[in-house]
Design a protein around this motif. Structure first.
Motif, PDB file in Angstrom:
ATOM      1  N   THR A   1       9.418  -6.994  -1.117  1.00  0.00           N
ATOM      2  CA  THR A   1       8.531  -6.323  -2.043  1.00  0.00           C
ATOM      3  C   THR A   1       9.347  -5.523  -3.044  1.00  0.00           C
ATOM      4  O   THR A   1      10.300  -4.835  -2.668  1.00  0.00           O
ATOM      5  CB  THR A   1       7.570  -5.386  -1.287  1.00  0.00           C
TER       6      THR A   1
ATOM      7  N   TYR B   1       9.631  -2.582  -5.916  1.00  0.00           N
ATOM      8  CA  TYR B   1       9.013  -1.290  -6.214  1.00  0.00           C
ATOM      9  C   TYR B   1       9.708  -0.612  -7.388  1.00  0.00           C
ATOM     10  O   TYR B   1      10.857  -0.916  -7.725  1.00  0.00           O
ATOM     11  CB  TYR B   1       9.121  -0.348  -5.013  1.00  0.00           C
TER      12      TYR B   1
ATOM     13  N   ARG C   1       4.216  -0.122  -6.428  1.00  0.00           N
ATOM     14  CA  ARG C   1       4.445  -1.496  -5.962  1.00  0.00           C
ATOM     15  C   ARG C   1       4.290  -2.464  -7.133  1.00  0.00           C
ATOM     16  O   ARG C   1       3.243  -2.518  -7.774  1.00  0.00           O
ATOM     17  CB  ARG C   1       3.453  -1.864  -4.856  1.00  0.00           C
TER      18      ARG C   1
ATOM     19  N   GLY D   1       5.284  -6.019  -6.865  1.00  0.00           N
ATOM     20  CA  GLY D   1       4.787  -7.271  -6.302  1.00  0.00           C
ATOM     21  C   GLY D   1       5.797  -7.892  -5.365  1.00  0.00           C
ATOM     22  O   GLY D   1       6.908  -7.393  -5.181  1.00  0.00           O
ATOM     23  N   LYS D   2       5.423  -8.999  -4.763  1.00  0.00           N
ATOM     24  CA  LYS D   2       6.313  -9.761  -3.893  1.00  0.00           C
ATOM     25  C   LYS D   2       7.254 -10.606  -4.757  1.00  0.00           C
ATOM     26  O   LYS D   2       6.832 -11.229  -5.724  1.00  0.00           O
ATOM     27  CB  LYS D   2       5.513 -10.672  -2.968  1.00  0.00           C
TER      28      LYS D   2
ATOM     29  N   THR E   1       9.177 -14.798  -8.218  1.00  0.00           N
ATOM     30  CA  THR E   1       8.555 -14.930  -6.906  1.00  0.00           C
ATOM     31  C   THR E   1       9.207 -16.042  -6.098  1.00  0.00           C
ATOM     32  O   THR E   1       8.863 -16.265  -4.940  1.00  0.00           O
ATOM     33  CB  THR E   1       7.060 -15.239  -7.041  1.00  0.00           C
TER      34      THR E   1
END
Length: 291
Positions: free
Chosen positions: A49, A51, A62, A64-65, A86
């Motif tokens: 993740t 941040y 946050r 995202g992934k 991603t």
């Protein structure tokens, strides 16, 4: 508190997990200098993740992934947007609106890694482990990419490097996005002794011009009479102006941290100068980053 400088240092602890930052330190900060980008690493999946951390308010946001391994595959542009991978998509997170959009779709079959961004945020450069839906390890080919955000145009260049001589450490010139830097890498673990093999690929620092296709070696490494290398390179960084490329170098006796130096080169390889230390001196510096 540091006993030498008197400065007080704060640290970020995220539930005791491993934290990593973008390869290029300058791409990790927002324009106001208050927040920086980091990732919480999941070693098993090479994902985690991403941040933002505000150093004034101690707040976490946050993003995202994304791809998080030894570093974060993400950058912050001067437009205060986070561009991150991603693993299939290349995405944009607007810090002000907190909205996420897809910049490059997974339909292209890419796996964006090693992101860097130009000063004007018009170009993003990246490597890909998957081009035209074929893994480069299987095809014996490795492509480097440049994406024009404004014109939604993807360009790639490939020289046909095979798996035993791949490329990495890929950075776009922040002021002149036609020029990109890359380094030769080999199979990790095939080197001599404790030093991995990429340290033994001689003259591994290069630039390529996306307009002309011209490739230039920017640093000719020192060698012994028998041809073996005596000066190796590891970490690289562009100056913000794009006029210089900074290299962290070390001698073949540097396993104990000695014999390190910092070198500044021109993008065309026409000139280089030692800024700190020398090839046989005593300088313990693993990484150097231009501000």
């Amino acid at each position: 508190t540091d006993q030498v400088t008197g400065c007080t240092y704060n640290y970020v602890n995220f539930n005791g997990q491993e934290l990593v930052h973008p390869y290029q330190g300058k791409d990790a900060w927002t324009s106001d200098g208050k927040s920086f980008l980091f990732g919480v690493n999941d070693i098993d999946e090479f994902h985690g993740t991403i941040y933002l951390y505000n150093t004034e308010t101690n707040e976490f946001t946050r993003v995202g992934k994304g791809v998080v391994s030894v570093d974060v595959t993400g950058v912050i542009g001067s437009d205060d947007c986070v561009y991150y991978s991603t693993g299939t998509d290349l995405r944009k997170y607007d810090i002000k609106t907190k909205k996420t959009t897809i910049v490059i779709s997974s339909d292209l079959g890419l796996y964006p890694t090693s992101l860097t961004i130009s000063n004007d945020c018009n170009y993003i450069s990246f490597l890909s482990n998957n081009y035209n839906n074929h893994l480069w390890q299987e095809e014996g080919e490795f492509a480097i990419f440049r994406y024009n955000i404004a014109e939604d145009k993807l360009e790639h260049y490939t020289k046909g490097f095979d798996y035993s001589n791949t490329i990495s450490h890929y950075h776009i010139n922040p002021a002149n996005p036609d020029i990109v830097f890359f380094a030769h890498d080999g199979k990790i673990g095939d080197g001599e002794g404790e030093i991995p093999s990429y340290n033994y690929l001689y003259d591994r620092e290069w630039t390529v011009n996306f307009k002309t296709g011209e490739i230039k070696n920017v640093f000719k490494q020192g060698r012994k009479e028998d041809g073996k290398c005596i000066v190796f390179t590891s970490h690289e960084s562009w100056s913000t102006s794009g006029k210089y490329l900074y290299l962290n170098c070390y001698s073949n006796a540097s396993k104990n941290g000695k014999g390190r130096c910092i070198i500044r080169c021109y993008p065309d390889g026409s000139h280089r100068e030692f800024l700190r230390g020398d090839a046989t001196g005593d300088l313990s510096a693993d990484h150097a980053m231009a501000t």
